[in-house]
Design a protein around this motif. Structure first.
Motif, PDB file in Angstrom:
ATOM      1  N   ALA A 367      17.092  12.856  39.167  1.00 50.08           N
ATOM      2  CA  ALA A 367      16.815  11.754  38.250  1.00 50.08           C
ATOM      3  C   ALA A 367      16.040  10.656  38.967  1.00 50.08           C
ATOM      4  O   ALA A 367      16.225  10.390  40.144  1.00 50.08           O
ATOM      5  CB  ALA A 367      18.125  11.210  37.690  1.00 50.08           C
ATOM      6  N   GLY A 368      15.179  10.007  38.233  1.00 52.61           N
ATOM      7  CA  GLY A 368      14.347   8.956  38.800  1.00 52.61           C
ATOM      8  C   GLY A 368      12.918   9.113  38.334  1.00 52.61           C
ATOM      9  O   GLY A 368      12.533  10.141  37.809  1.00 52.61           O
ATOM     10  N   TYR A 369      12.136   8.106  38.561  1.00 55.47           N
ATOM     11  CA  TYR A 369      10.762   8.128  38.072  1.00 55.47           C
ATOM     12  C   TYR A 369       9.829   7.646  39.183  1.00 55.47           C
ATOM     13  O   TYR A 369       9.061   6.718  39.026  1.00 55.47           O
ATOM     14  CB  TYR A 369      10.640   7.235  36.839  1.00 55.47           C
ATOM     15  N   ALA A 370       9.926   8.302  40.338  1.00 55.32           N
ATOM     16  CA  ALA A 370       9.133   7.885  41.491  1.00 55.32           C
ATOM     17  C   ALA A 370       7.668   8.216  41.271  1.00 55.32           C
ATOM     18  O   ALA A 370       7.326   9.280  40.765  1.00 55.32           O
ATOM     19  CB  ALA A 370       9.648   8.578  42.754  1.00 55.32           C
ATOM     20  N   VAL A 371       6.797   7.287  41.690  1.00 55.91           N
ATOM     21  CA  VAL A 371       5.362   7.483  41.526  1.00 55.91           C
ATOM     22  C   VAL A 371       4.882   8.662  42.355  1.00 55.91           C
ATOM     23  O   VAL A 371       4.018   9.437  41.928  1.00 55.91           O
ATOM     24  CB  VAL A 371       4.600   6.202  41.922  1.00 55.91           C
ATOM     25  N   ASP A 372       5.431   8.832  43.561  1.00 57.58           N
ATOM     26  CA  ASP A 372       4.976   9.931  44.411  1.00 57.58           C
ATOM     27  C   ASP A 372       5.292  11.278  43.774  1.00 57.58           C
ATOM     28  O   ASP A 372       4.509  12.240  43.879  1.00 57.58           O
ATOM     29  CB  ASP A 372       5.608   9.833  45.802  1.00 57.58           C
ATOM     30  N   LYS A 373       6.412  11.378  43.057  1.00 62.48           N
ATOM     31  CA  LYS A 373       6.739  12.628  42.380  1.00 62.48           C
ATOM     32  C   LYS A 373       5.773  12.876  41.223  1.00 62.48           C
ATOM     33  O   LYS A 373       5.393  14.014  40.957  1.00 62.48           O
ATOM     34  CB  LYS A 373       8.183  12.589  41.864  1.00 62.48           C
ATOM     35  N   LEU A 374       5.386  11.799  40.545  1.00 62.53           N
ATOM     36  CA  LEU A 374       4.442  11.938  39.444  1.00 62.53           C
ATOM     37  C   LEU A 374       3.075  12.390  39.963  1.00 62.53           C
ATOM     38  O   LEU A 374       2.433  13.272  39.383  1.00 62.53           O
ATOM     39  CB  LEU A 374       4.315  10.612  38.703  1.00 62.53           C
ATOM     40  N   LEU A 375       2.639  11.812  41.082  1.00 60.42           N
ATOM     41  CA  LEU A 375       1.372  12.224  41.677  1.00 60.42           C
ATOM     42  C   LEU A 375       1.438  13.667  42.154  1.00 60.42           C
ATOM     43  O   LEU A 375       0.473  14.426  42.032  1.00 60.42           O
ATOM     44  CB  LEU A 375       1.012  11.294  42.840  1.00 60.42           C
ATOM     45  N   MET A 376       2.590  14.061  42.696  1.00 65.45           N
ATOM     46  CA  MET A 376       2.760  15.439  43.137  1.00 65.45           C
ATOM     47  C   MET A 376       2.651  16.392  41.957  1.00 65.45           C
ATOM     48  O   MET A 376       2.003  17.447  42.041  1.00 65.45           O
ATOM     49  CB  MET A 376       4.122  15.622  43.810  1.00 65.45           C
ATOM     50  N   LEU A 441       5.928  13.373  30.504  1.00 66.56           N
ATOM     51  CA  LEU A 441       6.144  12.167  31.307  1.00 66.56           C
ATOM     52  C   LEU A 441       7.464  11.486  30.982  1.00 66.56           C
ATOM     53  O   LEU A 441       7.856  10.538  31.667  1.00 66.56           O
ATOM     54  CB  LEU A 441       4.997  11.177  31.094  1.00 66.56           C
ATOM     55  N   SER A 442       8.154  11.961  29.963  1.00 63.74           N
ATOM     56  CA  SER A 442       9.422  11.353  29.570  1.00 63.74           C
ATOM     57  C   SER A 442      10.480  11.540  30.655  1.00 63.74           C
ATOM     58  O   SER A 442      10.510  12.562  31.347  1.00 63.74           O
ATOM     59  CB  SER A 442       9.910  11.996  28.261  1.00 63.74           C
ATOM     60  N   GLN A 448      11.095  19.195  34.848  1.00 62.65           N
ATOM     61  CA  GLN A 448       9.823  19.887  34.650  1.00 62.65           C
ATOM     62  C   GLN A 448       8.742  19.315  35.552  1.00 62.65           C
ATOM     63  O   GLN A 448       7.804  20.030  35.936  1.00 62.65           O
ATOM     64  CB  GLN A 448       9.391  19.786  33.178  1.00 62.65           C
ATOM     65  N   ARG A 449       8.842  18.027  35.899  1.00 63.95           N
ATOM     66  CA  ARG A 449       7.828  17.407  36.754  1.00 63.95           C
ATOM     67  C   ARG A 449       8.134  17.567  38.232  1.00 63.95           C
ATOM     68  O   ARG A 449       7.283  17.274  39.076  1.00 63.95           O
ATOM     69  CB  ARG A 449       7.709  15.907  36.444  1.00 63.95           C
ATOM     70  N   THR A 450       9.330  17.996  38.562  1.00 60.70           N
ATOM     71  CA  THR A 450       9.720  18.071  39.973  1.00 60.70           C
ATOM     72  C   THR A 450      10.140  19.495  40.341  1.00 60.70           C
ATOM     73  O   THR A 450       9.406  20.223  40.990  1.00 60.70           O
ATOM     74  CB  THR A 450      10.865  17.083  40.256  1.00 60.70           C
ATOM     75  N   GLN A 454       5.485  23.625  39.315  1.00 59.00           N
ATOM     76  CA  GLN A 454       4.476  24.673  39.424  1.00 59.00           C
ATOM     77  C   GLN A 454       4.483  25.629  38.232  1.00 59.00           C
ATOM     78  O   GLN A 454       3.703  26.573  38.195  1.00 59.00           O
ATOM     79  CB  GLN A 454       4.683  25.449  40.721  1.00 59.00           C
ATOM     80  N   LEU A 455       5.371  25.380  37.262  1.00 57.20           N
ATOM     81  CA  LEU A 455       5.436  26.227  36.068  1.00 57.20           C
ATOM     82  C   LEU A 455       5.157  25.449  34.788  1.00 57.20           C
ATOM     83  O   LEU A 455       5.209  26.035  33.703  1.00 57.20           O
ATOM     84  CB  LEU A 455       6.833  26.859  35.946  1.00 57.20           C
ATOM     85  N   SER A 456       4.867  24.164  34.897  1.00 58.80           N
ATOM     86  CA  SER A 456       4.860  23.299  33.722  1.00 58.80           C
ATOM     87  C   SER A 456       3.491  23.110  33.089  1.00 58.80           C
ATOM     88  O   SER A 456       3.372  22.395  32.096  1.00 58.80           O
ATOM     89  CB  SER A 456       5.447  21.921  34.082  1.00 58.80           C
ATOM     90  N   GLY A 457       2.456  23.719  33.629  1.00 59.17           N
ATOM     91  CA  GLY A 457       1.135  23.565  33.048  1.00 59.17           C
ATOM     92  C   GLY A 457       1.038  24.108  31.635  1.00 59.17           C
ATOM     93  O   GLY A 457       0.221  23.634  30.833  1.00 59.17           O
ATOM     94  N   ARG A 458       1.880  25.080  31.302  1.00 60.93           N
ATOM     95  CA  ARG A 458       1.844  25.667  29.954  1.00 60.93           C
ATOM     96  C   ARG A 458       2.184  24.637  28.880  1.00 60.93           C
ATOM     97  O   ARG A 458       1.780  24.790  27.724  1.00 60.93           O
ATOM     98  CB  ARG A 458       2.794  26.860  29.873  1.00 60.93           C
ATOM     99  N   PHE A 459       2.913  23.580  29.240  1.00 63.47           N
ATOM    100  CA  PHE A 459       3.232  22.543  28.263  1.00 63.47           C
ATOM    101  C   PHE A 459       1.993  21.693  27.928  1.00 63.47           C
ATOM    102  O   PHE A 459       1.980  21.001  26.909  1.00 63.47           O
ATOM    103  CB  PHE A 459       4.342  21.632  28.780  1.00 63.47           C
TER     104      PHE A 459
END
Length: 712
Positions: A367-376, A441-442, A448-450, A454-459
């Protein structure tokens, strides 16, 4: 032949409808309409037959034939359908000529080769992707065995799976229907993939783009790793993206011709897409608002507007059935997803699913909304991680096209909103394309973002389709070159990362027939000829395809357990989407043991693992779906326990009640899958009712024969 007959009847019904309603439209629009109508019928028919448990071959096959004949009779009163189809094929041949010569061949040949390799692989290998084995194909098998849509009693993650929209798994149920097995699931996925490419081509044609640019755009969509690499698997994302692309095609067609038929097809496409994935429901809501305002601007009479609304509800109904059921049983039409906006929640949805998806469950919590994770996440969306490629994994995200198309999409948006009559169209494409991005991004999608980045592009594939359409609207002179480069990069990322000996053997067996089919299709498209010659070539193609299907019935069973055994090793080639979970694959001796049984009733018991357990139910059904697989509650009152709440679950457990229910359901075997639950401990100690017949290391899991009636 039966499989071809069912497919032909559905496609012919759709084409007759499309030819009658859109006689003067572009070929791509007519074919897209045929695809939407065929999918609508293939969704509405099982849902209509479901209450009577009549989704069975003896009922479905005659019904499809009757629908085909009736639609032909109705369409023939307005035009000669066969002649129209012949002219459409001729137009297709003309449209594909730019790809048959010159530098374009440098793009076409590698892409066609990769597509053929992946198509043949889908013919040979068994289903191996996690979601397919845990619930997509399980739901499809339930449709076949029960003759309709039934609830599956199961704990934890199944409380969420149970309420996923049903239409996404129906193509796999149709593919299983003729042969009563999964041999045709892969080809069905490639039919969806082809429909997606066709819809993108048609949408770009509605913008008056050149045939060459439209073909490049279709090739770009078809070569997207998150689309092509999933084409042969039993995932539902390509189906949703294809229907969304069809919706954009009819949206643009309606802007050109102000046709109620196009508006209705637009709504039908979005409703069917919403019936496939929850994430498309907000897009459907946007589409309904757009269509309503568009209809009101025409100032229709009250009775005309009421009639339009009734027709819209009718065409939307198959896509809304799952939401109606969820609302009636749980109080939220979006269940198991949370219903609300941001921190304001109207309904929390399924708690275990929410904790897993939001990263609050697992080790460690994410849980969390770190910018580095979003960039990753976005970096992995554009380019594969080096360690992923070194391990032999497939690249499954959208690729660099997601970034490269962005400036052209911005220019295209500005262009299209300034075009007379297209302003609302441009804003709809933008807003609907943003819905998947906002969804992922929710905070509710942290995992799904962390964890599964590597599997979430289908969304995000609907967003890519929207960007493609907006980029084409820009009309920028360098767009063809940009599309060409992106097609080349996408094709490179779609090269299969691993090939096994079982696949090579299958290649050698199927390649002659497959090449003959390709040559015959090319002859039909490119070589001029009389109707008699076309009929002869079509007949030859039919028998070649029949031979190919019969060959699949021999090749696929031979490769099934060789592939599963290889997947259980530490280093194995990537097969379907990504390497199969090695611990789960070690159960393959148990799957083979149960596959050798006929008409066996199997109860499954398993514990809970850290991110929401995945029960590999599907292989236990057998290669011909000959076994009945189910879950039996171990609680004293028959309620389904929550294994993720271990203390609460064990408090309600009752071995006596469990054994009684096993006997009532006529259970023959109980399969205990790892991680083991307390049911396995009961069976290990109770030698009176249970006998261990298979399992133990290195197999993952155990099989116990249940001796009903003993000791009672």
């Amino acid at each position: 032949m039966l499989a071809l007959g069912l497919l032909g009847a559905l496609c012919w019904t759709g084409y007759c409808f499309a030819a009658a309603v859109f006689p003067n439209a572009r070929v791509s629009q007519r074919w897209a309409a045929a695809a939407v109508v065929a999918f609508w019928i293939s969704s509405a028919l099982p849902l209509a037959l479901s209450p009577f448990r009549l989704f069975v071959l003896p009922v479905v096959a005659p019904t499809c034939c009757v629908l085909a004949l009736v639609s032909w009779w109705i369409a023939a009163r307005r035009l000669t359908v066969g002649e129209r189809l012949w002219r459409d094929f001729s137009s297709l041949a003309e449209a594909t000529k730019p790809f048959g010569c010159g530098p374009t061949l440098l793009l076409v040949v590698p892409l066609v080769f990769v597509v053929l390799v992946r198509f043949v692989r889908a013919l040979i290998i068994p289903p191996m992707a996690v979601d397919a084995l845990t619930y997509h194909l399980v739901k499809a098998a339930d449709w076949l065995q029960s003759g309709g849509w039934v609830a599956r009693l199961a704990p934890d993650s199944w409380t969420a799976y149970e309420y996923y929209p049903p239409l996404g798994d129906l193509p796999w149920a149709w593919a299983m229907l003729p042969l009563h097995g999964d041999a045709l699931v892969g080809p069905a996925g490639f039919i969806v993939w082809a429909a997606l490419a066709l819809a993108v081509y048609g949408a770009l044609r509605q913008l008056d783009c050149s045939s060459h640019l439209c073909l490049c755009g279709a090739a770009l969509a078809a070569s997207c790793p998150a689309i092509l690499n999933f084409a042969g698997s039993a995932y539902v994302d390509n189906t949703a993206a294809a229907l969304y692309a069809c919706a954009l095609l009819f949206l643009l067609a309606n802007a050109r011709e102000r046709s109620f038929a196009s508006a209705l097809m637009f709504i039908a496409s979005l409703a069917l897409a919403a019936g496939v994935k929850h994430s498309m429901f907000p897009v459907l809501a946007l589409g309904c608002i757009w269509a309503a305002f568009g209809a009101l601007r025409a100032k229709p009479r009250a009775e005309e507007f009421a009639g339009m609304c009734v027709l819209a509800v009718v065409v939307m109904l198959p896509g809304l059935v799952g939401y109606i059921r969820a609302w009636s049983e749980t109080g939220s039409f979006m269940y198991p997803m949370p219903l609300g906006f941001g921190p304001f929640k109207v309904h929390p949805g399924d708690l275990q699913n929410h904790l897993m998806m939001s990263g609050q469950m697992g080790n460690p919590p994410l849980a969390g909304y770190a910018v580095d994770k979003l960039l990753m996440f976005f970096s992995l969306t554009l380019f594969p991680a080096v360690d992923t490629l070194l391990r032999g994994n497939e690249f499954l995200n959208v690729g660099p096209a997601f970034l490269a198309l962005l400036p052209f999409a911005a220019i295209g948006l500005r262009t299209i909103v300034r075009r007379k009559g297209y302003c609302s169209v441009g804003w709809f494409i933008l807003l609907s394309g943003l819905v998947p991005v906002l969804g992922i991004l929710s905070p509710d999608m942290t995992s799904q973002r962390t964890l599964w980045a590597q599997l979430s592009g289908r969304f995000l594939t609907p967003t890519l389709v929207a960007m493609l359409v907006l980029a084409a609207a820009s009309g920028h002179p360098v767009l063809k070159k940009v599309f060409g480069v992106l097609v080349a990069v996408g094709t490179l990322f779609c090269i299969p990362r691993g090939v096994s000996a079982a696949e090579l053997d299958g290649f050698l067996m199927l390649m002659p027939l497959l090449l003959a089919v390709v040559v015959m299709v090319d002859c039909l498209i490119r070589l001029p000829g009389t109707p008699a010659r076309v009929a002869l070539a079509s007949g030859a193609l039919f028998f070649l395809v029949v031979g190919l299907i019969l060959s699949i019935g021999v090749v696929k069973p031979a490769a099934r357990y060789s592939c599963y055994e290889l997947a259980a090793r530490k280093k194995s080639p990537a097969f379907d989407v990504h390497p199969m979970d090695r611990e789960a694959a070690q159960s393959w001796p148990l799957w083979k043991f149960m596959d050798e049984k006929r008409g066996t009733r199997i109860a499954v018991a398993s514990g809970y693992e850290s991110y929401g357990h995945y029960w590999y139910w599907y292989p236990l059904f057998g290669s011909k779906l000959q076994n009945v697989v189910y879950y039996v509650s171990p609680t004293f009152d028959g309620t389904v326990p929550e294994y993720w709440r271990k203390e609460t679950s064990q408090e309600k457990a009752s071995p006596v009640s469990w054994i009684r229910r096993l006997a009532e359901q006529g259970t023959d075997y109980v399969v205990a899958l790892e991680p083991f639950s307390y049911e396995r401990g009961w069976m290990e100690r109770d030698k009176t009712h249970f006998e261990l017949v298979a399992g133990g290391k290195p197999a993952s899991g155990e099989i116990y024969r249940f001796k009903s009636g003993v000791g009672e």
